[in-house]
Design a protein around this motif. Structure first.
Motif, PDB file in Angstrom:
ATOM      1  N   LYS A 264     -11.273  -4.320  12.784  1.00 38.41           N
ATOM      2  CA  LYS A 264     -12.436  -5.259  12.826  1.00 38.41           C
ATOM      3  C   LYS A 264     -12.449  -6.373  11.482  1.00 38.41           C
ATOM      4  CE  LYS A 264     -17.307  -6.133  12.978  1.00 38.41           C
ATOM      5  NZ  LYS A 264     -19.020  -5.090  12.758  1.00 38.41           N
ATOM      6  N   ASP A 265     -12.252  -5.143  10.240  1.00 39.02           N
ATOM      7  CA  ASP A 265     -11.628  -6.395   8.964  1.00 39.02           C
ATOM      8  C   ASP A 265     -10.977  -5.970   8.394  1.00 39.02           C
ATOM      9  OD1 ASP A 265     -11.831  -8.230   7.156  1.00 39.02           O
ATOM     10  OD2 ASP A 265     -13.697  -8.077   6.653  1.00 39.02           O
ATOM     11  N   ILE A 266     -10.871  -6.036   7.261  1.00 41.70           N
ATOM     12  CA  ILE A 266     -10.012  -5.202   6.265  1.00 41.70           C
ATOM     13  C   ILE A 266     -10.302  -5.813   4.783  1.00 41.70           C
ATOM     14  CG2 ILE A 266      -7.486  -4.785   4.936  1.00 41.70           C
ATOM     15  CD1 ILE A 266      -6.591  -3.977   8.083  1.00 41.70           C
ATOM     16  N   VAL A 267     -10.875  -5.404   3.784  1.00 43.43           N
ATOM     17  CA  VAL A 267     -10.979  -5.725   2.799  1.00 43.43           C
ATOM     18  C   VAL A 267     -10.098  -4.813   1.788  1.00 43.43           C
ATOM     19  CG1 VAL A 267     -12.704  -6.452   1.051  1.00 43.43           C
ATOM     20  CG2 VAL A 267     -13.207  -5.903   3.925  1.00 43.43           C
ATOM     21  N   VAL A 268      -9.293  -5.914   0.980  1.00 44.30           N
ATOM     22  CA  VAL A 268      -8.464  -5.281  -0.223  1.00 44.30           C
ATOM     23  C   VAL A 268      -9.266  -5.404  -1.622  1.00 44.30           C
ATOM     24  CG1 VAL A 268      -6.694  -4.063   1.093  1.00 44.30           C
ATOM     25  CG2 VAL A 268      -7.298  -6.562   0.175  1.00 44.30           C
ATOM     26  N   GLU A 269      -9.324  -5.053  -2.618  1.00 46.63           N
ATOM     27  CA  GLU A 269     -10.135  -6.018  -3.985  1.00 46.63           C
ATOM     28  C   GLU A 269      -9.836  -4.076  -5.033  1.00 46.63           C
ATOM     29  OE1 GLU A 269     -13.752  -6.499  -2.608  1.00 46.63           O
ATOM     30  OE2 GLU A 269     -14.600  -4.328  -2.804  1.00 46.63           O
ATOM     31  N   ASN A 270      -9.509  -4.792  -6.219  1.00 50.89           N
ATOM     32  CA  ASN A 270      -9.385  -4.371  -7.189  1.00 50.89           C
ATOM     33  C   ASN A 270      -8.631  -3.891  -7.612  1.00 50.89           C
ATOM     34  OD1 ASN A 270     -12.392  -5.541  -8.611  1.00 50.89           O
ATOM     35  ND2 ASN A 270     -13.343  -3.439  -7.252  1.00 50.89           N
ATOM     36  N   LEU A 271      -6.971  -3.955  -6.834  1.00 55.11           N
ATOM     37  CA  LEU A 271      -5.799  -3.249  -6.634  1.00 55.11           C
ATOM     38  C   LEU A 271      -5.585  -3.794  -7.689  1.00 55.11           C
ATOM     39  CD1 LEU A 271      -5.143  -3.500  -3.389  1.00 55.11           C
ATOM     40  CD2 LEU A 271      -6.784  -1.658  -4.263  1.00 55.11           C
ATOM     41  N   PHE A 272      -5.665  -3.435  -9.136  1.00 52.11           N
ATOM     42  CA  PHE A 272      -5.024  -3.381 -10.698  1.00 52.11           C
ATOM     43  C   PHE A 272      -3.836  -3.478 -10.789  1.00 52.11           C
ATOM     44  CE2 PHE A 272      -9.573  -3.732 -11.233  1.00 52.11           C
ATOM     45  CZ  PHE A 272      -9.654  -5.293 -11.117  1.00 52.11           C
ATOM     46  N   SER A 273      -3.432  -2.413 -10.143  1.00 51.70           N
ATOM     47  CA  SER A 273      -2.020  -1.182 -10.372  1.00 51.70           C
ATOM     48  C   SER A 273      -0.446  -1.751  -9.028  1.00 51.70           C
ATOM     49  CB  SER A 273      -1.770  -0.590 -10.784  1.00 51.70           C
ATOM     50  OG  SER A 273      -3.044   0.024 -12.177  1.00 51.70           O
ATOM     51  N   ILE A 274      -0.912  -2.068  -8.057  1.00 56.25           N
ATOM     52  CA  ILE A 274      -0.741  -2.028  -6.727  1.00 56.25           C
ATOM     53  C   ILE A 274       1.261  -2.925  -7.045  1.00 56.25           C
ATOM     54  CG2 ILE A 274      -0.836  -4.627  -6.216  1.00 56.25           C
ATOM     55  CD1 ILE A 274      -0.898  -1.727  -3.979  1.00 56.25           C
ATOM     56  N   GLU A 275       1.810  -1.932  -6.959  1.00 52.34           N
ATOM     57  CA  GLU A 275       4.019  -2.175  -6.943  1.00 52.34           C
ATOM     58  C   GLU A 275       3.622  -3.040  -5.838  1.00 52.34           C
ATOM     59  OE1 GLU A 275       4.645   0.785  -8.982  1.00 52.34           O
ATOM     60  OE2 GLU A 275       3.990   0.325 -11.011  1.00 52.34           O
ATOM     61  N   VAL A 276       3.402  -1.715  -4.303  1.00 53.02           N
ATOM     62  CA  VAL A 276       4.502  -1.529  -2.432  1.00 53.02           C
ATOM     63  C   VAL A 276       3.168  -2.114  -1.790  1.00 53.02           C
ATOM     64  CG1 VAL A 276       5.664  -0.500  -1.027  1.00 53.02           C
ATOM     65  CG2 VAL A 276       6.290  -0.720  -3.625  1.00 53.02           C
ATOM     66  N   VAL A 277       3.381  -3.037  -0.994  1.00 52.28           N
ATOM     67  CA  VAL A 277       2.414  -2.776   0.245  1.00 52.28           C
ATOM     68  C   VAL A 277       2.811  -3.359   1.548  1.00 52.28           C
ATOM     69  CG1 VAL A 277       0.466  -4.343   0.941  1.00 52.28           C
ATOM     70  CG2 VAL A 277       0.631  -4.083  -1.271  1.00 52.28           C
ATOM     71  N   CYS A 278       2.101  -2.229   2.348  1.00 53.98           N
ATOM     72  CA  CYS A 278       3.973  -2.736   3.782  1.00 53.98           C
ATOM     73  C   CYS A 278       2.554  -2.934   4.718  1.00 53.98           C
ATOM     74  CB  CYS A 278       4.186  -0.893   3.451  1.00 53.98           C
ATOM     75  SG  CYS A 278       4.991  -0.344   2.545  1.00 53.98           S
ATOM     76  N   ILE A 279       3.014  -3.756   5.960  1.00 48.40           N
ATOM     77  CA  ILE A 279       1.582  -4.467   6.618  1.00 48.40           C
ATOM     78  C   ILE A 279       2.665  -4.379   7.591  1.00 48.40           C
ATOM     79  CG2 ILE A 279      -0.104  -5.896   7.323  1.00 48.40           C
ATOM     80  CD1 ILE A 279       0.251  -7.196   4.882  1.00 48.40           C
ATOM     81  N   ASN A 280       1.626  -3.657   8.693  1.00 48.23           N
ATOM     82  CA  ASN A 280       2.453  -3.702   9.946  1.00 48.23           C
ATOM     83  C   ASN A 280       1.299  -3.252  11.189  1.00 48.23           C
ATOM     84  OD1 ASN A 280       3.196  -3.734  12.606  1.00 48.23           O
ATOM     85  ND2 ASN A 280       4.206  -0.726  12.617  1.00 48.23           N
ATOM     86  N   LEU A 281       0.676  -4.918  12.563  1.00 49.56           N
ATOM     87  CA  LEU A 281      -0.416  -5.037  12.541  1.00 49.56           C
ATOM     88  C   LEU A 281       0.124  -5.038  14.040  1.00 49.56           C
ATOM     89  CD1 LEU A 281      -2.456  -7.915  10.735  1.00 49.56           C
ATOM     90  CD2 LEU A 281      -2.783  -5.209  11.058  1.00 49.56           C
ATOM     91  N   ILE A 282      -0.288  -4.375  14.477  1.00 48.17           N
ATOM     92  CA  ILE A 282      -0.343  -4.366  16.250  1.00 48.17           C
ATOM     93  C   ILE A 282      -0.754  -4.990  16.888  1.00 48.17           C
ATOM     94  CG2 ILE A 282      -0.324  -2.152  18.365  1.00 48.17           C
ATOM     95  CD1 ILE A 282      -0.022  -0.204  16.981  1.00 48.17           C
ATOM     96  N   ASP A 283       0.287  -5.870  17.948  1.00 55.53           N
ATOM     97  CA  ASP A 283      -0.770  -6.917  18.616  1.00 55.53           C
ATOM     98  C   ASP A 283      -1.758  -6.505  19.021  1.00 55.53           C
ATOM     99  OD1 ASP A 283       1.578  -7.606  17.930  1.00 55.53           O
ATOM    100  OD2 ASP A 283       2.113  -8.048  20.334  1.00 55.53           O
TER     101      ASP A 283
END
Length: 471
Positions: A264-283
């Motif tokens: 329904k929604d994705i909220v990402v916040e306060n990711l101050f140390s993030i190094e790797v993000v992998c995203i795969n959205l199914i149709d």
């Protein structure tokens, strides 16, 4: 001078009847035997006195009955066989003399009932177990027992319930737990993540794979200790995810992967140390909706990001124009980018946009899933404006799944002409393409000496769910 015909005496452990392996310490032997089924370790006791009781001190109890049965026994698992397995496991646990159990692994599908499984869990928690891996199917809800939740030594818990419902205990616990991996577990409790975070103050890695979220409106993952979060789901829970909002707020998080239905929604916040993000959205939903969601996810992390991976995006590439074109986002700290692409005009233009907005990019990895016919002239060779990363930063390019098609060779030619500081361009051939002398010769005709051709075959994928995310 008389020559001696006496052969020199060989003095080693083998000639004296003692093999080198048996002379090793228990710790080394345990480590060597750790990958074996405990059934096999037990059979080694017939080799010598040294091996007779080694199984009673094994800190690794590997009881994957599902795999053992499929590999070793060519008959149906009947009641008599179930009783033999149960009695053997009881005997192993009763005879255990190890000061602590490093790992207890039990995969038994629907062979044993809840009473038997709970009895074994109780036994291993009394032996300071550090890692517990359980796979079973009960056909009824399962509540984590008090002894497991409050086991002070427990650091890793992996649980596969074949779609069963997991009930949350009311008591405190998991004081030292660092990794939690749940697979095919029904998460029907709205307060699952808040309970998890409140109980697991040292949890660093959370993996939820194919876990149902029916009845959940919010999957709220907010923790200062989390360093890795993996959310993976196939098409089985598309509708349930469509009604669930996902919120990620973890200032220490370094790795985040989401591969599943569009929620329904994705909220990402306060990711101050993030190094790797992998995203795969199914149709699911319109291209614009998916593009906007991707953009909203990425823009929240781009200020601190250093290594971004966009893997296996199964949506039309037009949605990426929403990500990098409709509302541009500049990834100033981005050093490495991995994309799954289809080599055609639209996806290549998207790639150019991503390169444009990643001025400090040093490593680019492209995985070509499949190619399509060209319907227009490719215009990448004549760039309208300079791209900073191509001019001064991009040093390494990996092209995986290379088939030697004309459009792929054109892509290689583009990089060789425009990447001014390129040091290494590695091409990993697809299947038997490497045997094509014509394709190889065509590539080797290209200018520059940075091209390396490799016949790279993917390594075997593990069949064991519990090793899938092991480092």
């Amino acid at each position: 001078m008389e020559t001696s015909t006496t052969k020199p005496k060989i003095t080693n452990s083998t000639s004296e009847g003692i093999d080198g392996i048996s002379s090793l310490s228990d710790d080394i032997l345990h480590n060597i035997l750790s990958s074996l089924y405990i059934f096999d370790v037990f059979q080694l006791s017939v080799l010598s006195k040294r091996w007779r009781y080694i199984w009673t001190t094994m800190p690794y109890l590997h009881l994957d009955l599902n795999l053992f049965y499929s590999e070793r026994i060519n008959q149906r698992c009947d009641l008599a066989m179930v009783v033999k397995f149960r009695d053997f496991i009881n005997w192993v646990l009763i005879c255990q003399r190890a000061n602590k159990l490093v790992c207890f692994l039990l995969c038994c599908n629907n062979i044993f009932d809840k009473v038997v499984i709970l009895r074994w869990i109780h036994a291993i928690t009394r032996q300071n177990v550090q890692q517990v891996v359980l796979e079973f199917s009960l056909g009824e809800p399962f509540e984590l027992p008090y002894c497991l939740v409050n086991c002070e030594s427990l650091q890793v818990l992996k649980l596969h319930m074949s779609g069963g419902i997991l009930k949350l205990p009311n008591h405190l616990g998991f004081r030292q737990l660092k990794l939690l991996h749940l697979e095919q577990v029904q998460l029907s409790n709205e307060h699952f993540t808040s309970w998890l975070i409140s109980k697991c103050g040292f949890l660093e890695t959370l993996i939820l794979e194919d876990c149902g979220v029916e009845g959940m409106r919010l999957l709220d993952i907010a923790s200062t200790s989390f360093m890795s979060v993996t959310l993976v789901d196939g098409i089985s829970n598309v509708e349930s995810y469509g009604n669930c909002e996902i919120k990620i707020s973890c200032p220490s998080l370094k790795f985040f992967k989401y591969s599943g239905p569009v929620p329904k929604d994705i909220v990402v916040e306060n990711l101050f140390s993030i190094e790797v993000v992998c995203i795969n959205l199914i149709d699911r939903g319109s291209t614009e909706e998916r593009g906007i969601m991707l953009h909203n996810m990425i823009k929240e992390v781009h200020h601190s990001i250093s290594d971004l991976e966009l893997l296996k995006i199964k949506t039309p590439f037009s949605c990426f124009f929403v990500v990098v074109g409709f509302v541009p986002v500049s990834f100033y700290k981005l050093k490495s980018l991995k994309l799954e692409v289809v080599i055609h005009e639209e996806s290549m233009q998207v790639m150019i946009l991503l390169l444009k907005y990643s001025p400090n990019l040093e490593v680019l990895k492209l995985w070509s899933d499949e190619n399509v016919d060209w319907y227009m002239n490719w215009q990448l060779l004549d760039l309208d404006e300079s791209i900073v990363c191509l001019e001064s930063h991009l040093k390494s390019i990996h092209l995986t799944g290379f088939k030697g098609d004309e459009d792929e060779i054109e892509l290689v030619r583009f990089f060789l002409m425009n990447a001014r500081v390129l040091e290494k361009l590695m091409i990993f051939w697809e299947g038997d393409t490497y045997n094509s002398e014509e394709a190889s010769e065509e590539v080797l005709k290209l200018p520059r000496t940075v091209v390396t051709l490799l016949d790279a075959k993917p390594g075997p994928r593990t069949l064991n769910w519990y090793n899938r995310y092991s480092k």
